[in-house]
Design an enzyme around this catalytic site. Sequence first.
Site, PDB file in Angstrom:
ATOM      1  N   SER A  65      -0.873   3.617   3.166  1.00  0.00           N
ATOM      2  CA  SER A  65      -0.743   4.349   4.426  1.00  0.00           C
ATOM      3  C   SER A  65      -0.896   5.858   4.250  1.00  0.00           C
ATOM      4  CB  SER A  65       0.603   4.025   5.081  1.00  0.00           C
ATOM      5  OG  SER A  65       1.678   4.369   4.241  1.00  0.00           O
TER       6      SER A  65
ATOM      7  N   ASP B 179       6.989   7.451   1.674  1.00  0.00           N
ATOM      8  CA  ASP B 179       6.551   6.893   0.392  1.00  0.00           C
ATOM      9  C   ASP B 179       5.077   7.177   0.156  1.00  0.00           C
ATOM     10  OD1 ASP B 179       4.856   4.194   1.006  1.00  0.00           O
ATOM     11  OD2 ASP B 179       6.393   4.503   2.530  1.00  0.00           O
TER      12      ASP B 179
ATOM     13  N   ASP C 286       1.829   5.462  -2.416  1.00  0.00           N
ATOM     14  CA  ASP C 286       1.373   4.473  -3.398  1.00  0.00           C
ATOM     15  C   ASP C 286       0.277   5.105  -4.247  1.00  0.00           C
ATOM     16  OD1 ASP C 286       3.065   2.559  -2.297  1.00  0.00           O
ATOM     17  OD2 ASP C 286       1.547   1.871  -0.885  1.00  0.00           O
TER      18      ASP C 286
ATOM     19  N   ASP D  69       5.367   4.575  -5.500  1.00  0.00           N
ATOM     20  CA  ASP D  69       5.120   3.267  -6.113  1.00  0.00           C
ATOM     21  C   ASP D  69       3.867   3.323  -6.971  1.00  0.00           C
ATOM     22  OD1 ASP D  69       7.332   2.006  -5.055  1.00  0.00           O
ATOM     23  OD2 ASP D  69       6.265   1.238  -3.297  1.00  0.00           O
TER      24      ASP D  69
ATOM     25  N   LEU E  53       2.289  -2.821   6.767  1.00  0.00           N
ATOM     26  CA  LEU E  53       0.936  -3.356   6.601  1.00  0.00           C
ATOM     27  C   LEU E  53       0.611  -4.344   7.706  1.00  0.00           C
ATOM     28  CD1 LEU E  53      -1.709  -3.795   5.085  1.00  0.00           C
ATOM     29  CD2 LEU E  53      -0.509  -5.407   3.581  1.00  0.00           C
TER      30      LEU E  53
ATOM     31  N   ASP F 221      -5.372 -12.355   2.047  1.00  0.00           N
ATOM     32  CA  ASP F 221      -4.198 -13.197   2.285  1.00  0.00           C
ATOM     33  C   ASP F 221      -3.606 -12.940   3.670  1.00  0.00           C
ATOM     34  OD1 ASP F 221      -3.569 -10.612   1.458  1.00  0.00           O
ATOM     35  OD2 ASP F 221      -1.616 -11.194   0.675  1.00  0.00           O
TER      36      ASP F 221
END
Length: 314
Positions: free
Chosen positions: A56, A71, A73, A122, A188, A233
């Site tokens: 994001s 956060d 990533d 992360d 997500l 997925d």
Amino acid sequence: MANCHKLFLTFNSDLKITTTKKRNLIKSKDSLRDRIRKWFRENRPDYVPLFWIQGSYKMKVVIRTKDDTCDLDDGIYFARKIDVSPSTMQGWIYQAVSGHTGNASQRQKCVRVDFAGNYHIDYPIYQNEDQDTAPWLCIKDGAWDDEQSDPKAYVDWFNERKTDQLARIIRYLKSWGDNVRHNMLSGLAMTLLAEDNYYQDERDDEALLQTLRNVQASLEDEWTAVMPTVPNDDVIKKHDKDFQKRFFDKLDALITDGESALEQESELKASKLWRKHLGARFPLGKAPSGSRSDSLREVADRGMFSPYFSIDLQ
């Protein structure tokens, strides 16, 4: 009818990461990258970590939570065959970042460094030996051929479809999830559902409401939100019928109050309906001109009354 478009634009601005927090986040990211590079130079020089921000933050739809956290990533890529287990590789990254100012922890699909009460970073890890295929994701206690994942492809896919208003709608949905928290879909999932069901309008309140209606109809038809890129997925398949019912109850309540908000004559009353679901950061609107009772309520809601007297607003 109340038009809350400008209130939503103000809300959108308040959801973004502040300049100071962003500066500190990037500083921490750069410092941790240096630590990871140094660790591999000194301990495993045959492995050269490469980095790519994903998720994001990269897509520019990250929000500050109601706890004022956010956060990032930062993917770690190795352009070679990794000859140790995923658990060992994750352990190396954990060693590299441990001892920094943040708290490091090992999770199923990443190493996390948490800067208490401020933000966390992360570190998902990828084996990217073959540049023509999707990278393999490092899964703790798993194998290197368990899951392929291609965050770069997803960001490219999203950016081809992104509009300024769609980005705002995603932030509003994520803020709704952050405000409610329990029995809510992930950021997500919210992003995928918003992209698939986005309704464009000149007004953000109208666009959000119709997007929510579209999401509701889509999920009632089939409970699914599939990644358009590898691993392709279904990110909400795991949720059982009880979760789905609770989510639909919350979604229905938001749609009902959103419809009512659009029908209000008072911007103040409309804003309070949105605020119930989007949280206290959603700005209060103005009371109708000349309305004493609504004006008093507005002052009370903004916390401007003295603690030494009270007034009956019934």
